[in-house]
Design a protein around this motif. Structure first.
Motif, PDB file in Angstrom:
ATOM      1  N   TYR A  58     -67.128 -27.587  64.714  1.00  0.00           N
ATOM      2  CA  TYR A  58     -66.926 -27.590  63.858  1.00  0.00           C
ATOM      3  C   TYR A  58     -67.473 -28.166  62.385  1.00  0.00           C
ATOM      4  O   TYR A  58     -66.963 -29.653  63.127  1.00  0.00           O
ATOM      5  CB  TYR A  58     -66.805 -25.708  63.208  1.00  0.00           C
ATOM      6  CG  TYR A  58     -65.361 -25.879  62.966  1.00  0.00           C
ATOM      7  CD1 TYR A  58     -64.856 -25.590  63.407  1.00  0.00           C
ATOM      8  CD2 TYR A  58     -64.645 -27.178  61.370  1.00  0.00           C
ATOM      9  CE1 TYR A  58     -63.132 -25.579  63.410  1.00  0.00           C
ATOM     10  CE2 TYR A  58     -63.774 -27.552  61.240  1.00  0.00           C
ATOM     11  CZ  TYR A  58     -62.782 -26.555  62.278  1.00  0.00           C
ATOM     12  OH  TYR A  58     -61.071 -26.640  62.277  1.00  0.00           O
ATOM     13  N   LYS A  64     -71.342 -32.954  57.363  1.00  0.00           N
ATOM     14  CA  LYS A  64     -72.360 -32.440  58.529  1.00  0.00           C
ATOM     15  C   LYS A  64     -73.773 -33.961  58.583  1.00  0.00           C
ATOM     16  O   LYS A  64     -73.899 -34.177  57.296  1.00  0.00           O
ATOM     17  CB  LYS A  64     -73.359 -31.428  58.408  1.00  0.00           C
ATOM     18  CG  LYS A  64     -72.398 -30.548  58.755  1.00  0.00           C
ATOM     19  CD  LYS A  64     -72.631 -28.823  58.561  1.00  0.00           C
ATOM     20  CE  LYS A  64     -72.148 -28.035  59.396  1.00  0.00           C
ATOM     21  NZ  LYS A  64     -72.714 -26.485  58.998  1.00  0.00           N
ATOM     22  N   THR A 101     -60.256 -22.765  67.081  1.00  0.00           N
ATOM     23  CA  THR A 101     -61.131 -23.260  66.317  1.00  0.00           C
ATOM     24  C   THR A 101     -60.781 -22.694  64.903  1.00  0.00           C
ATOM     25  O   THR A 101     -60.934 -22.872  63.617  1.00  0.00           O
ATOM     26  CB  THR A 101     -62.573 -23.476  66.384  1.00  0.00           C
ATOM     27  OG1 THR A 101     -62.930 -22.319  67.075  1.00  0.00           O
ATOM     28  CG2 THR A 101     -62.490 -25.158  68.119  1.00  0.00           C
ATOM     29  N   TYR A 105     -59.766 -24.017  61.535  1.00  0.00           N
ATOM     30  CA  TYR A 105     -60.492 -24.202  60.196  1.00  0.00           C
ATOM     31  C   TYR A 105     -59.924 -23.844  59.070  1.00  0.00           C
ATOM     32  O   TYR A 105     -59.746 -24.189  57.853  1.00  0.00           O
ATOM     33  CB  TYR A 105     -61.800 -23.736  60.551  1.00  0.00           C
ATOM     34  CG  TYR A 105     -62.761 -23.731  59.196  1.00  0.00           C
ATOM     35  CD1 TYR A 105     -62.423 -22.730  58.310  1.00  0.00           C
ATOM     36  CD2 TYR A 105     -63.620 -24.442  58.869  1.00  0.00           C
ATOM     37  CE1 TYR A 105     -63.334 -22.399  57.569  1.00  0.00           C
ATOM     38  CE2 TYR A 105     -64.432 -24.254  57.975  1.00  0.00           C
ATOM     39  CZ  TYR A 105     -64.192 -23.326  56.969  1.00  0.00           C
ATOM     40  OH  TYR A 105     -65.101 -23.281  56.559  1.00  0.00           O
TER      41      TYR A 105
END
Length: 122
Positions: A58, A64, A101, A105
Motif C-alpha cells: 500500500y 501514489k 501491513t 498502516y
C-alpha cells in the motif's frame, strides 16, 4: 530484528532518491515492513507498507505515483523509491517492521529503524 535505514540526503525538487532498510537479527521474511516519515514540528506520517512475501503493498494516497515500496528478502532489504520529490517531502524517514501491513498502516510496529534525513531543496 534490527533495522538500518539509509539512502537519504539532499536533492533538488524533481529529483529521486532510493531509501534502503536493511534488517538483521531475525528472519526478515517473517515481518511486514513499512516506511514512515516525520517532518519537523509535524506528526509521523504513513508512507507505504509491504507484506512479508511482497505480494501486498500500500502507498499513501498523496504519494501514489511518486513513491514505491519493494523488498528483496534474499538481501534482507526493503526499498522506497521516491521520484518527483517536492520540498514538502523533507523529513526524517523511518522504516519499521511488524506483524502485518494492517498493523503497520495503523502505526503499530514491533521494531523501528533509526531514520534517515531527506531534504528536498526548491
Amino acid at each position: 530484528v534490527q533495522l538500518q535505514a539509509s539512502g537519504g540526503g539532499l536533492v533538488q525538487a524533481g529529483g529521486s532518491l532510493r531509501l534502503s532498510c536493511a534488517a538483521s537479527g531475525r528472519t526478515f521474511s517473517d515481518y511486514a515492513v513499512g516506511w514512515f516519515r516525520q517532518a519537523l514540528g509535524k506528526e509521523r506520517e504513513v508512507i507505504a507498507g509491504i507484506s512479508r512475501g511482497g505480494g501486498v503493498t500500500y502507498t499513501a494516497e498523496s504519494m501514489k505515483g511518486r513513491f514505491a515500496i519493494s523488498r528483496d528478502n534474499a538481501k534482507n532489504t526493503v526499498y522506497l523509491q521516491m521520484n518527483s520529490l517536492k520540498p514538502e517531502d523533507t523529513a526524517v524517514y523511518y522504516c519499521a517492521a511488524g506483524s502485518s501491513t494492517l498493523t503497520l498502516y495503523r502505526g503499530q510496529a514491533d521494531y523501528w529503524g533509526q531514520g534517515t534525513q531527506v531534504t528536498v531543496s526548491s
